[in-house]
Design a protein around this motif. Sequence first.
Motif, PDB file in Angstrom:
ATOM      1  N   GLU A  19       0.810  -1.219   0.000  1.00 16.31           N
ATOM      2  CA  GLU A  19       0.000   0.000   0.000  1.00 16.31           C
ATOM      3  C   GLU A  19       0.848   1.275   0.000  1.00 16.31           C
ATOM      4  O   GLU A  19       0.368   2.331  -0.408  1.00 16.31           O
ATOM      5  CB  GLU A  19      -0.938   0.006   1.212  1.00 16.31           C
ATOM      6  CG  GLU A  19      -2.056  -1.020   1.137  1.00 16.31           C
ATOM      7  CD  GLU A  19      -3.044  -0.719   0.015  1.00 16.31           C
ATOM      8  OE1 GLU A  19      -3.973   0.076   0.237  1.00 16.31           O
ATOM      9  OE2 GLU A  19      -2.870  -1.266  -1.100  1.00 16.31           O
ATOM     10  N   SER A  32     -12.266  -5.079  -7.300  1.00 14.75           N
ATOM     11  CA  SER A  32     -11.147  -4.310  -7.846  1.00 14.75           C
ATOM     12  C   SER A  32     -11.376  -2.832  -7.609  1.00 14.75           C
ATOM     13  O   SER A  32     -12.507  -2.348  -7.684  1.00 14.75           O
ATOM     14  CB  SER A  32     -11.010  -4.568  -9.353  1.00 14.75           C
ATOM     15  OG  SER A  32     -10.064  -3.679  -9.922  1.00 14.75           O
ATOM     16  N   ASP A  33     -10.288  -2.108  -7.316  1.00 15.93           N
ATOM     17  CA  ASP A  33     -10.382  -0.658  -7.172  1.00 15.93           C
ATOM     18  C   ASP A  33      -9.756   0.054  -8.374  1.00 15.93           C
ATOM     19  O   ASP A  33      -9.410   1.229  -8.296  1.00 15.93           O
ATOM     20  CB  ASP A  33      -9.715  -0.187  -5.873  1.00 15.93           C
ATOM     21  CG  ASP A  33      -8.218  -0.455  -5.834  1.00 15.93           C
ATOM     22  OD1 ASP A  33      -7.712  -1.183  -6.726  1.00 15.93           O
ATOM     23  OD2 ASP A  33      -7.549   0.059  -4.922  1.00 15.93           O
ATOM     24  N   ASN A  82      -8.560  -3.229   0.884  1.00 16.19           N
ATOM     25  CA  ASN A  82      -8.774  -2.772  -0.485  1.00 16.19           C
ATOM     26  C   ASN A  82     -10.238  -2.717  -0.896  1.00 16.19           C
ATOM     27  O   ASN A  82     -10.624  -1.896  -1.726  1.00 16.19           O
ATOM     28  CB  ASN A  82      -8.004  -3.685  -1.447  1.00 16.19           C
ATOM     29  CG  ASN A  82      -7.987  -3.185  -2.867  1.00 16.19           C
ATOM     30  OD1 ASN A  82      -8.497  -3.834  -3.774  1.00 16.19           O
ATOM     31  ND2 ASN A  82      -7.396  -2.028  -3.093  1.00 16.19           N
ATOM     32  N   ALA A  83     -11.054  -3.597  -0.294  1.00 17.18           N
ATOM     33  CA  ALA A  83     -12.447  -3.699  -0.718  1.00 17.18           C
ATOM     34  C   ALA A  83     -13.447  -3.433   0.392  1.00 17.18           C
ATOM     35  O   ALA A  83     -14.638  -3.565   0.198  1.00 17.18           O
ATOM     36  CB  ALA A  83     -12.711  -5.080  -1.322  1.00 17.18           C
ATOM     37  N   TYR A 139      -6.143  -8.339   3.013  1.00 17.20           N
ATOM     38  CA  TYR A 139      -6.074  -7.308   1.972  1.00 17.20           C
ATOM     39  C   TYR A 139      -7.455  -6.956   1.441  1.00 17.20           C
ATOM     40  O   TYR A 139      -7.701  -5.811   1.056  1.00 17.20           O
ATOM     41  CB  TYR A 139      -5.165  -7.747   0.824  1.00 17.20           C
ATOM     42  CG  TYR A 139      -4.919  -6.602  -0.128  1.00 17.20           C
ATOM     43  CD1 TYR A 139      -4.277  -5.441   0.312  1.00 17.20           C
ATOM     44  CD2 TYR A 139      -5.367  -6.644  -1.444  1.00 17.20           C
ATOM     45  CE1 TYR A 139      -4.087  -4.368  -0.539  1.00 17.20           C
ATOM     46  CE2 TYR A 139      -5.177  -5.575  -2.291  1.00 17.20           C
ATOM     47  CZ  TYR A 139      -4.534  -4.436  -1.838  1.00 17.20           C
ATOM     48  OH  TYR A 139      -4.362  -3.359  -2.671  1.00 17.20           O
ATOM     49  N   SER A 140      -8.376  -7.910   1.423  1.00 16.17           N
ATOM     50  CA  SER A 140      -9.739  -7.602   1.006  1.00 16.17           C
ATOM     51  C   SER A 140     -10.356  -6.551   1.921  1.00 16.17           C
ATOM     52  O   SER A 140     -11.044  -5.634   1.460  1.00 16.17           O
ATOM     53  CB  SER A 140     -10.598  -8.863   1.011  1.00 16.17           C
ATOM     54  OG  SER A 140     -11.937  -8.588   0.664  1.00 16.17           O
ATOM     55  N   ALA A 199      -5.327 -12.837   1.941  1.00 14.77           N
ATOM     56  CA  ALA A 199      -6.366 -12.402   1.011  1.00 14.77           C
ATOM     57  C   ALA A 199      -7.511 -11.715   1.746  1.00 14.77           C
ATOM     58  O   ALA A 199      -8.027 -10.693   1.297  1.00 14.77           O
ATOM     59  CB  ALA A 199      -6.892 -13.569   0.189  1.00 14.77           C
ATOM     60  N   TYR A 249     -12.802 -11.180  -2.654  1.00 12.95           N
ATOM     61  CA  TYR A 249     -11.583 -11.489  -3.382  1.00 12.95           C
ATOM     62  C   TYR A 249     -11.650 -11.072  -4.849  1.00 12.95           C
ATOM     63  O   TYR A 249     -10.623 -10.883  -5.489  1.00 12.95           O
ATOM     64  CB  TYR A 249     -11.292 -12.993  -3.299  1.00 12.95           C
ATOM     65  CG  TYR A 249     -11.454 -13.569  -1.917  1.00 12.95           C
ATOM     66  CD1 TYR A 249     -10.663 -13.127  -0.872  1.00 12.95           C
ATOM     67  CD2 TYR A 249     -12.424 -14.543  -1.654  1.00 12.95           C
ATOM     68  CE1 TYR A 249     -10.819 -13.642   0.405  1.00 12.95           C
ATOM     69  CE2 TYR A 249     -12.579 -15.055  -0.379  1.00 12.95           C
ATOM     70  CZ  TYR A 249     -11.785 -14.601   0.639  1.00 12.95           C
ATOM     71  OH  TYR A 249     -11.942 -15.103   1.905  1.00 12.95           O
ATOM     72  N   LYS A 291      -3.942  -9.246  -6.957  1.00 13.07           N
ATOM     73  CA  LYS A 291      -2.873  -8.451  -6.348  1.00 13.07           C
ATOM     74  C   LYS A 291      -2.106  -9.253  -5.313  1.00 13.07           C
ATOM     75  O   LYS A 291      -0.868  -9.182  -5.240  1.00 13.07           O
ATOM     76  CB  LYS A 291      -3.467  -7.182  -5.733  1.00 13.07           C
ATOM     77  CG  LYS A 291      -4.003  -6.217  -6.787  1.00 13.07           C
ATOM     78  CD  LYS A 291      -4.747  -5.059  -6.169  1.00 13.07           C
ATOM     79  CE  LYS A 291      -5.357  -4.184  -7.256  1.00 13.07           C
ATOM     80  NZ  LYS A 291      -6.134  -3.067  -6.703  1.00 13.07           N
ATOM     81  N   THR A 302      -7.931  -7.844  -9.448  1.00 12.83           N
ATOM     82  CA  THR A 302      -8.777  -8.058  -8.283  1.00 12.83           C
ATOM     83  C   THR A 302      -7.926  -8.142  -7.022  1.00 12.83           C
ATOM     84  O   THR A 302      -6.696  -8.181  -7.081  1.00 12.83           O
ATOM     85  CB  THR A 302      -9.569  -9.357  -8.440  1.00 12.83           C
ATOM     86  OG1 THR A 302      -8.636 -10.456  -8.435  1.00 12.83           O
ATOM     87  CG2 THR A 302     -10.372  -9.367  -9.735  1.00 12.83           C
ATOM     88  N   VAL A 303      -8.610  -8.209  -5.891  1.00 10.57           N
ATOM     89  CA  VAL A 303      -7.912  -8.419  -4.626  1.00 10.57           C
ATOM     90  C   VAL A 303      -7.023  -9.659  -4.712  1.00 10.57           C
ATOM     91  O   VAL A 303      -5.838  -9.631  -4.355  1.00 10.57           O
ATOM     92  CB  VAL A 303      -8.927  -8.564  -3.464  1.00 10.57           C
ATOM     93  CG1 VAL A 303      -8.254  -9.124  -2.222  1.00 10.57           C
ATOM     94  CG2 VAL A 303      -9.582  -7.216  -3.157  1.00 10.57           C
TER      95      VAL A 303
END
Length: 232
Positions: A32, A113-114, A103-104, A99-100, A96, A110, A127, A123-124
């Motif tokens: 990040e 996507s950003d 990020n989400a 990070y989800s 996962a 999973y 990445k 996607t998560v």
Amino acid sequence: MSTVPGLADAIRATAARIGANPLDLGTVMSYETAGTFDPWKAGPRTQWGQHRGLIQWGEPQARKYGVSAETPVATQVEAAGRYLQDTGFKPGMGIADLYSAINAGRVGRYNASDANNGGAPGTVLDKVRYQMSGHRQKAEALLGGVSGPPAVAAPQGQAPTPGSALADALPGASLPVFNVLPPTALADAYAPVQQAQVEQLRQDREAAEKQARRRALLSIAGAYGAQNGAPT
């Protein structure tokens, strides 16, 4: 390599408190911050305003968790742990889900996507699997080779769910079939979830093929009946 005093100890302490692998937490913080571990690293600007910090806080989230440019690094990492717990992270979950959440906006997304918000393509899960190996090495260097349970992409047998309020799924995106895994220790951890995903795809494909054959047979039967005067 980060020269931020106290960061490694803060990552270890927060990981222990929330039941995460410290290498996972260090890896996503490296990712990040583009490998810098800069506590107030500027990221993209989205509907959540300017993103900054070790987990790229949006402005509302930074206010909620009391994080600013003046926040001590240990306090920011502790706040990141609270954020992770609030977004569903449970002890023993892997990178996962971790990070989800970042990020989400929630664990289990999973396939989100950003990319539409200025984030990296993918996607998560993309990445985590394909973009973080170098960042895991940075985390290992930061943490002095600390070990922990292996990262896992998702609970075995649980299929990814697309979309999120924070990060929209890529238009037309579908769960990829991972036929070739990168030759890294990080990728090796995903064999169970890969098998579950491939099996689900196989079942979906068989169901779609059966439905297509049924429609074709009904169409042929209808055409034959029409040619021979049978009611349709």
